[in-house]
Structures are given as structure tokens and as C-alpha cells.
Design a protein around this motif. Structure first.
Motif, PDB file in Angstrom:
ATOM      1  N   MET A   1       0.976  -1.456  -0.264  1.00 23.62           N
ATOM      2  CA  MET A   1       0.162  -0.129   0.010  1.00 23.62           C
ATOM      3  C   MET A   1       0.631   1.141   0.132  1.00 23.62           C
ATOM      4  N   LEU A   3       1.514   5.052   1.382  1.00 24.43           N
ATOM      5  CA  LEU A   3       1.293   6.141   2.114  1.00 24.43           C
ATOM      6  C   LEU A   3       1.715   7.344   1.534  1.00 24.43           C
ATOM      7  N   ARG A 149     -10.035   0.477   7.468  1.00 29.22           N
ATOM      8  CA  ARG A 149      -8.398   0.202   6.774  1.00 29.22           C
ATOM      9  C   ARG A 149      -9.249  -0.310   5.505  1.00 29.22           C
ATOM     10  N   SER A 155      -5.784   4.932   2.209  1.00 29.01           N
ATOM     11  CA  SER A 155      -3.962   5.174   2.770  1.00 29.01           C
ATOM     12  C   SER A 155      -3.556   6.014   4.221  1.00 29.01           C
ATOM     13  N   ALA A 199       3.277   1.317   6.664  1.00 26.71           N
ATOM     14  CA  ALA A 199       2.088   1.917   8.109  1.00 26.71           C
ATOM     15  C   ALA A 199       2.831   2.152   9.475  1.00 26.71           C
TER      16      ALA A 199
END
Length: 874
Positions: A1, A3, A149, A155, A199
Motif C-alpha cells: 500500500m 501511503l 482500513r 491509505s 504503515a
């Protein structure tokens, strides 16, 4: 992902669906007020029913939310208001049922992350704590944020979350509370925002002092500091490149003799390039613990360049423990260890080892009573000193898993002797454990791991099922043993524990080993379970091409030499013994005569005994698996179904007592398969439809179990008549399972509560629930539990029967059913932090089966009682 790196905007952010959220909040406010009124009345009744109250009835006040509470909350969520005043939903018990929280965060509301954080604060899901001058936050329902999420695809990581939390009313613009929360709340029992690496690490990128403080504070060895330290290691393991500031402290911890932090520190150092030479150099360290840590680390990394350094280290190693650990990790690479196997030197090593001081606390082990074991090639008995040394060495090493050198030596012994030796060791250890003297001798179980058979697997499983609640460390050791025993029975036991065991830590450990086996074989867990079902020695005669003869009956052959016997399975799958020569039925195997081969007769008796046990166990476990397959509507390719189910000598017989559906496989996997026909497997291996016509299927057709929910009524009736006409007893009920019909006026239903207030005795409820496959939920304060659950891990959720609560033990009070619902599959019966699943998303067959479960339980009770809350109070 990916961010975002941009700053999070905290200006007022309008809600896209304010009206929809307001409607849901208004419903919640009304439900909370109704609950508070009911709870207030029950409190007053409770005070009046006891002789002494705390501060009298006047101290019990009724707390109600104002009518405009929803509007105030919405203004706060949008950023128009800076605080909530009295509109914040404070009391924890206001959210005891979990029914409506999920709806507040659903995808259709199109909430932004800042909305979610403020909403979580509004309904009191963000909690603040302080410890050792650290302010940190955690979520009462972590799942609410995690699910948001996942489903909304927003994100954001810890860095953005910390900015949003810092602007909440009681945070006073103090950043860092989320970071401290990550350090304080990530341990074996709790998880806080334990998300993907990208994250995590950006939030700590410029917080070197925070991490170093957590790492150095750990020297005090308090429980909090140890958890913070290990969480800090987890953070460092998420960095793409480990900052140089942490290298020295991590290298020190990676070889720390205390072992508590070794694996964590090593994982954090995994991104460091060119580390292998440094680790390999530690194989020569003067401290055995450091050499052991280095060998384990090299094995975990899996770099084959470590093979030669490991071999050289083993050649030089003099300490038995370190040598065995090095061999274990050398074996991980698939390297040969033949050069370290020397039977001629073994006796000399054994005598030398036995002359030294033995490990403390093993005097109770009867080394003089070990069974006789023979070498398989020469038939000569293995010297008693060697057997004794194997036991002493195993205790010294302290590892219950397989010692590859010991396994190699035991493979050179007669298999039956080695298994008998392993069984003796397991029996001895269990006996010592019952007397409280074997806890520190788990290493002797490595003999069981190396040579145990089916009987050892059953003993291990039986022990785990009996003592899981009182002897956790011993049970975990036996799970490791099951994972190493070379036996299909052991693997099926491990699969059973991994799928449905009551205790999470035991289940997770078994699942870890099962996942490794499945990954190694390239199969799914379901395929692994299908392909490893033991047959107990039963097999059908083969044709010239080695394929089972069509229509032939599976038998177990027993050989006495001049005499042979066979075992067949009757309609009830009970073993029937016959004399092969004349077909005469025998009650038991005869005593071997003078002309019989004594060794073959002994093996035949063992095969007969083992075969009967395997059949009984396979019938029990595979019936459970097939029932779950019906509930979850698992699909097999016809080719796999035929090979691993229909043609299995035991499972195939179970399949004849069920009705199956055949489907055309869709070209697009997202499309529904096209129904072809329903069928039954006949004993001769052919397939018949409900009109008694032979059915032919293609290898890529799909097969599922039939059910009321997926058959037309006339077809269902035809199959019921078929069973009656052919005198077939169904393996379990597939038909007459009426589906639950939701109320037409309600879009989302989170629980079935039509049986709320139906009374039943606690012991009767437990008995009925366990017979239906449910396990007792987690035990809370004062030994009270409030639910029974049945796990459906493959679908990701559990079916739960909630009731008014009972105590563990023999107490038989009257309890009330409350509701039936589904929770995410995450904890062993502990759902206090989970949100309920919309029943509309549950597969129809599963819903119908579970609905009929609670309906059956309610029917077996005492009926509805309008005063159930008072009558069932503990």
C-alpha cells in the motif's frame, strides 16, 4: 500500500452522507437509553434483594443521552465543534452487545480517516493511559479501525493516525501517543495497529530516542518494559533499511544468552546486508549459547552458503547441545549428515557420556528398564548404554522436536522396536508429568518425535485434550511432537487441533506447523487434510495397472505365516475378522501356534489393533469434516473428490451415506457454477441420480454436498425415499433443515433473538451444544462464561450462541438463551472486542444449520419465561 506523505488536514471536513450517519446514531442513542433504563431497574432490584447495599438505592442514578446527542456528535466529527460535552457515550456497558458499531463505520457512508478517528472518540472507543511518564492511547475495539482500513481502502499509517489523535480534546495537541500505544499494546494478548510495514516505520523514522529508550529501559525486566522492548524490535524490523543508530544494541541482543530477545533482534537485523560472515564467526564463540544462537539464525535465514561453515563447526564442536542444534539447522538445508553417523563410535561415546554427571532432576527416569531394541540390518540388540545415552542426551538438549542424528540412528533400528521404545518414553514422561516431576525433561520427547507411531500420536492428542487448561507448556511440547511424528494419524490430529482447538495458543502453534507442511507440499490446508487421511492398512485389491479394482471391497490382511486372516468393514464400519482360508468369522485373532511365525503373528496383532483404532478415529474426524464442508459449501473437483474421498477405503464408505451435487465449472471463477444433477455414491463406486439412473461426470466438474437450501423440494423428497428404500442411514442430516427467514422490514440483522428468554438448565445446554459441535466460550471473572461457539475458519467467522451466563464446573442453574450470531474468527471463544457480522452475508446452508441448532436447543429446554433476566441472574 502506498501511503501519502502529505500532512493530514484537520480543518472542518464535511460528511458526504451526514443524514445517513445521523439516522444510525439516533437509533443508537435510543437503544442506549432503553438499555440504560433496563440496566438501572435491574440495579435497583439487585440492591433491594441484598441486606446491605453500597450507598443505598439513591446512589444508583439513571444516565440518559440527550435527544440532540447525535447532532452534537456529527458536528464534532466534521470539526465544527471542538468537544462533545455530555454527548460523548462514556459508559463501557453501553456497547456490550456490539450490534450497531459496525454499521457506523460501513463503507457506504464514505467516511474519511479523520471522521473515523473522531467517531471512535465520540463513542468512547479511544482510551488514554499513562505509565512511567508515557501517555499512550489504545482502542477498545481495534477491529473497528482495522476493518475500516481494509474495506474503505484509505491509505494512512501510524504517522497520520498520531496527527489526528493529537487534536482530540483530551490530547491537548500532544503528538506521540499513538507511537507509545504501539509500543505498549503489541504483545501476545493484544494488538494495536499492527499493520503492514510501510504503515509503521515512517512514524518512527525521526523518533530514534523513543525506540532507544524502549530498548534500554528493558534492562529492568519489568513486564511492561519487556513488551515495549520487543515491540520496538518489531518496529525496527519494518524499516526498509535499518538505521545505523540501532546496529550495536541489536547485535548485542541477537546473541544475548537470556534468549528472550534473540529472535526479535535477529528479525530486525534481517535487512542488514553482508551479515552472514558476522553470524558465521559466532559459530566459533567460546560461549555455547552464542554458538547455538548463531546456528539457529543461519538455519532460519536459509542461505545455503552457510552449509560449509555449519559442517566445519559441527566437526569442531564438543558440546552435545550445540552439536545437535547445528545438525538440526544443517538438516533444514536438506544437507546430508552421514559423516556424523558412526555406529562403531556410538557405544564409546555413550559410555563416555554416561560417566559424566547427568542432568539435574532426571533420576526418576527408569533407564534400567528401557525396552530391547534391535538393529534392523544385523538383528543384534542395541547396547543398553546407547539407549540410555540417547535418553540422557535428549534431556540435556531440552528440545522436544526431532534430533536429526538421533532420528538417523533410530531409522537404523527395527521400526517396531523403535516405535515401542518411543512409546515407552512417552508413557514414562506422561507418568512423570502426572507426578509433577517431568516438567524440565521435555527433551526426552525428541525420541518420540524421531520414532513415534500412531499410538504415540493418539497419546499426545489425548493428553492435549485433557490437560490444555492446566499444563499449557507440556501441551505445546506435545504439539511439536505431533508435528514431527512421521504418521498420517499424527498429521490428522495436528490438523484437528489447528482447526478447532479450544485454546488459542495451542491452536496457533499447531496451525503454524500445518501451514508449513501445506506450503512445503504446495497444497491448501483442505487439500492437505484430504490427502493425508490414514487408511489403517485397509486397501482394495489392485488390477494389473495398479489401480483399485472397481467394486472391490477394502480389506486389511493379517499374516501369521502359514495362516492368513482378513478384516472387512461392515455397514456400520465396524471391523469384522475372518479366516482367509474358509471365510469363517472370528471373534478375535487366535493365539499363535507352533507352526506360526511368531514375529509375523506379533506384527499382525499390532496391525489389527492399530487398524481398529484408525477406523474409529477416521470415522469421527471425517464425519466432522464432511459436515463442515456441507455448511461452508466447499467444492472439490470431481477428479480430486473421486481420488481422495470416494476411493479412500474408509472415507469412501462415509460418502455413500450422503447426497452430493454436481456442477459445471464456470469459465470465470467469479460466476456461479451451473447445477448439473444431484447424486449418491454407490458401494460399487458408480454414481446414481435420484431416479436410479447412472450418472457420469467429467474430471473438472465440481462436487459439493447437497442440502435443503440447494435442492428443489421434489428432489429432496426423492432422495429421502431413496434412503428409505435402500435402507441407508444418512451420515448426518442434510434435509428438512428449514432456513431462517429474516424480517422483511429490516435491512441488516446482526443477531437472531427469537429464542431470547427461553430457559434451559446449564448442564443440559452445555451437553446439547457440545453434541452439536460447539465449544464453551472464554471464561471471564468469577469463572463465568456467556457463550458457546463453533468455528468456521475457512469462512473467517464463528457461529456463537449467547446466553445469560453460567459458571464453569458442575453447577446446574437455570440459564436463558439470548441470541444467535456470527463473529469474525479471531479468538478462542472471546468475542468481547469483536463486532458481529451481518447475518445477510452468511452462506445460506451454514445459516440454516446454525439456526436449526439453536432451535433444537431451545426445544429441549423449559420454554419461554418473561422474567428470564431475573430468574437467570447468577
Amino acid at each position: 500500500m502506498d501511503l501519502p506523505s502529505a500532512e493530514v488536514s484537520l480543518r472542518p471536513v464535511p460528511l458526504k452522507k451526514r443524514a445517513e450517519l445521523e439516522e444510525r446514531l439516533n437509533k443508537m442513542v435510543k437503544q442506549i437509553n432503553r438499555f440504560n433504563e433496563r440496566y438501572h431497574k435491574s440495579q435497583l432490584k439487585g440492591v433491594k434483594s441484598v441486606a446491605i447495599s453500597w450507598n443505598g438505592p439513591g446512589s444508583i442514578t439513571l444516565s440518559l443521552l440527550e435527544e440532540d446527542a447525535a447532532c452534537r456528535i456529527l458536528d464534532f466529527i466534521e470539526g465544527k465543534a471542538l468537544d462533545l460535552g455530555a454527548s460523548r457515550m462514556e459508559p463501557f456497558y453501553q456497547f456490550e452487545d456490539g450490534v450497531k458499531k459496525e454499521a457506523l463505520f460501513s463503507q457506504d457512508l464514505e467516511l474519511e480517516p479523520v471522521h473515523v478517528v473522531r467517531l471512535l472518540y465520540s463513542i468512547n472507543q479511544i482510551r488514554t493511559r499513562r505509565h512511567n511518564n508515557h501517555d499512550y492511547i489504545f482502542f477498545a475495539r481495534q477491529e473497528l479501525l482495522d476493518n475500516y482500513r481494509k474495506t474503505c481502502g484509505k491509505s494512512f499509517g501510524l504517522k497520520e493516525l498520531d496527527i489526528m489523535v493529537a487534536e482530540l480534546p483530551d490530547s491537548a495537541s500532544k503528538p506521540g501517543r499513538v507511537l507509545q500505544g504501539y509500543l505498549y499494546r503489541n504483545n501476545e494478548s493484544t494488538q494495536f495497529c499492527d499493520w503492514e510495514p510501510e504503515a509503521i516505520w515512517p512514524a518512527f523514522e525521526n523518533e530514534t530516542q523513543v525506540l532507544l529508550e524502549a530498548l534500554t529501559e528493558s534492562r529492568r525486566l519489568t513486564s511492561y518494559s519487556q513488551e515495549r522492548r520487543q515491540a520496538a524490535y518489531k518496529v525496527l524490523a519494518t524499516f526498509p533499511v535499518l538505521p545505523i543508530d540501532y546496529h550495536s544494541v541489536l547485535w548485542e541482543a541477537a546473541f544475548d544468552e537470556g534468549k528472550a530477545d534473540q529472535k526479535f533482534a535477529q528479525s530486525a537485523l534481517d535487512t542488514v546486508p553482508d551479515k552472514l560472515p558476522t553470524i558465521e564467526e559466532r559459530l566459533k564463540d567460546t560461549k555455547q549459547a552464542v554458538r547455538v544462537a548463531a546456528a539457529d539464525w543461519l538455519g532460519r535465514l536459509g542461505d545455503r552458503s552457510a552449509i560449509t561453515p555449519l559442517i566445519n563447526a559441527i566437526r569442531e564442536e564438543t558440546a552435545e547441545v550445540a552439536k545437535v542444534v547445528m545438525l538440526v539447522n544443517l538438516k533444514r538445508f536438506g544437507a546430508e549428515i552421514d559423516e556424523f553417523v558412526d555406529r562403531e563410535k556410538l557405544l564409546e561415546e555413550a559410555k563416555k557420556g554416561l560417566s559424566n554427571k547427568r542432568p539435574k532432576g532426571m533420576d526418576w527416569i527408569p533407564l534400567e528398564c528401557l525396552p530391547v531394541v534391535h538393529w534392523s540390518d544385523s538383528g543384534e540388540p542395541v547396547a543398553k548404554e546407547i539407549l540410555q545415552w540417547w535418553v540422557v542426551q535428549a534431556v540435556q538438549i531440552k528440545l522436544p522436536d526431532t534430533n536429526p542424528l538421533l532420528q538417523c540412528y533410530l531409522s537404523m533400528c527395527r521400526k517396531s522396536d523403535a516405535q515401542r521404545f518411543a512409546s515407552f518414553i512417552l508413557h514414562t514422561w506422561i507418568d512423570g508429568d502426572q507426578r509433577g516431576i517431568a516438567a524440565n525433561q521435555k527433551g526426552m520427547l525428541s525420541i518420540v518425535s524421531a520414532a513415534g507411531g500412531d499410538d504415540c500420536a493418539k497419546k499426545c492428542e489425548s493428553y492435549i485434550n485433557k490437560w490444555y487448561g492446566q499444563r499449557l507448556a507440556q501441551c505445546k511440547a506435545l504439539v511439536i511432537v505431533l508435528a514431527h511424528i512421521d504418521s498420517k494419524v499424527a498429521l490428522q490430529s495436528l490438523l484437528s487441533i489447528a482447526n478447532r482447538f479450544k485454546t488459542r495458543t495451542i491452536r496457533d502453534l499447531a496451525r503454524l506447523y500445518v501451514d508449513q507442511m501445506a506450503e512445503k507440499s504446495g497444497w491448501s490446508l483442505e487439500q492437505l487434510a484430504d490427502r493425508t487421511v490414514p487408511d489403517g492398512g485397509f486397501a482394495r485389491p489392485l488390477d494389473e495397472e495398479g489401480a483399485p479394482l472397481a467394486g472391490s471391497e477394502a480389506i486389511l490382511e493379517l499374516d501369521f505365516g502359514p495362516r492368513q486372516f482378513i478384516v472387512k468393514l461392515d455397514d456400520g464400519l465396524n471391523p469384522v475378522l475372518l479366516n482367509k482360508a474358509d471365510g469363517k468369522v472370528l471373534k478375535s485373532l487366535p493365539i499363535p501356534g507352533k507352526s506360526d511365525d511368531a514375529e509375523k503373528a506379533r506384527e499382525a496383532k499390532k496391525d489389527f489393533s492399530d487398524g481398529k483404532k484408525v477406523v474409529k478415529e477416521v470415522v469421527k474426524k471425517q464425519k466432522e469434516r464432511l459436515y463442515e464442508a456441507m455448511c461452508t459449501q466447499r467444492a472439490w473437483s470431481f477428479e480430486d473428490w473421486k481420488l481422495y474421498l470416494a476411493e479412500h477405503p474408509i472415507v469412501g464408505r462415509l460418502c455413500t451415506r450422503l447426497i452430493w451435487n454436481a456442477y459445471e465449472r464456470p469459465q470465470n471463477e467469479k460466476d456461479e457454477p451451473l447445477f448439473l444433477n444431484s447424486f449418491r455414491l454407490i458401494e460399487d463406486g458408480s454414481l446414481t441420480d435420484n431416479a436410479d439412473e447412472v450418472l457420469e461426470l467429467k474430471s473438472d466438474n465440481l462436487v459439493k454436498l447437497a442440502h435443503t437450501c440447494n435442492l428443489e423440494p421434489q428432489v429432496e423428497n426423492a432422495w429421502k425415499k431413496h434412503f428409505e428404500d435402500y435402507d441407508v442411514e444418512p451420515l448426518f442430516q442434510q434435509f428438512d433443515r428449514l432456513p431462517w427467514e429474516p424480517p422483511e422490514s429490516i435491512d441488516s440483522v446482526y443477531e437472531i433473538n427469537e429464542f431470547e428468554g427461553h430457559m434451559i438448565s446449564a448442564l443440559r445446554l452445555r451437553s446439547k451444544a457440545e453434541r452439536l459441535g460447539y465449544s464453551r466460550g472464554a471464561i471471564g471473572d468469577d469463572g463465568i462464561f456467556t457463550c458457546f461457539h463453533k468455528e468456521f475458519a475457512s469462512l473467517g467467522f464463528d457461529a456463537v450462541i449467547e446466553f445469560s451466563g453460567g459458571r464453569s464446573g458442575p453447577a446446574d442453574n437455570q440459564v436463558a438463551l439470548i441470541c444467535f450470531c456470527f463473529y469474525p474468527h479471531s479468538k478462542a471463544g472471546d468475542y468481547c472486542q469483536d463486532v458481529k457480522i451481518n447475518i445477510g452475508s452468511v452462506p445460506p446452508v451454514l445459516l440454516a444449520e446454525c439456526y436449526n441448532d439453536i432451535k433444537q436447543i431451545a426445544a429441549d429446554g423449559n420454554g419461554y419465561n418473561e422474567n428470564w433476566e431475573e430468574v437467570s441472574r447468577i
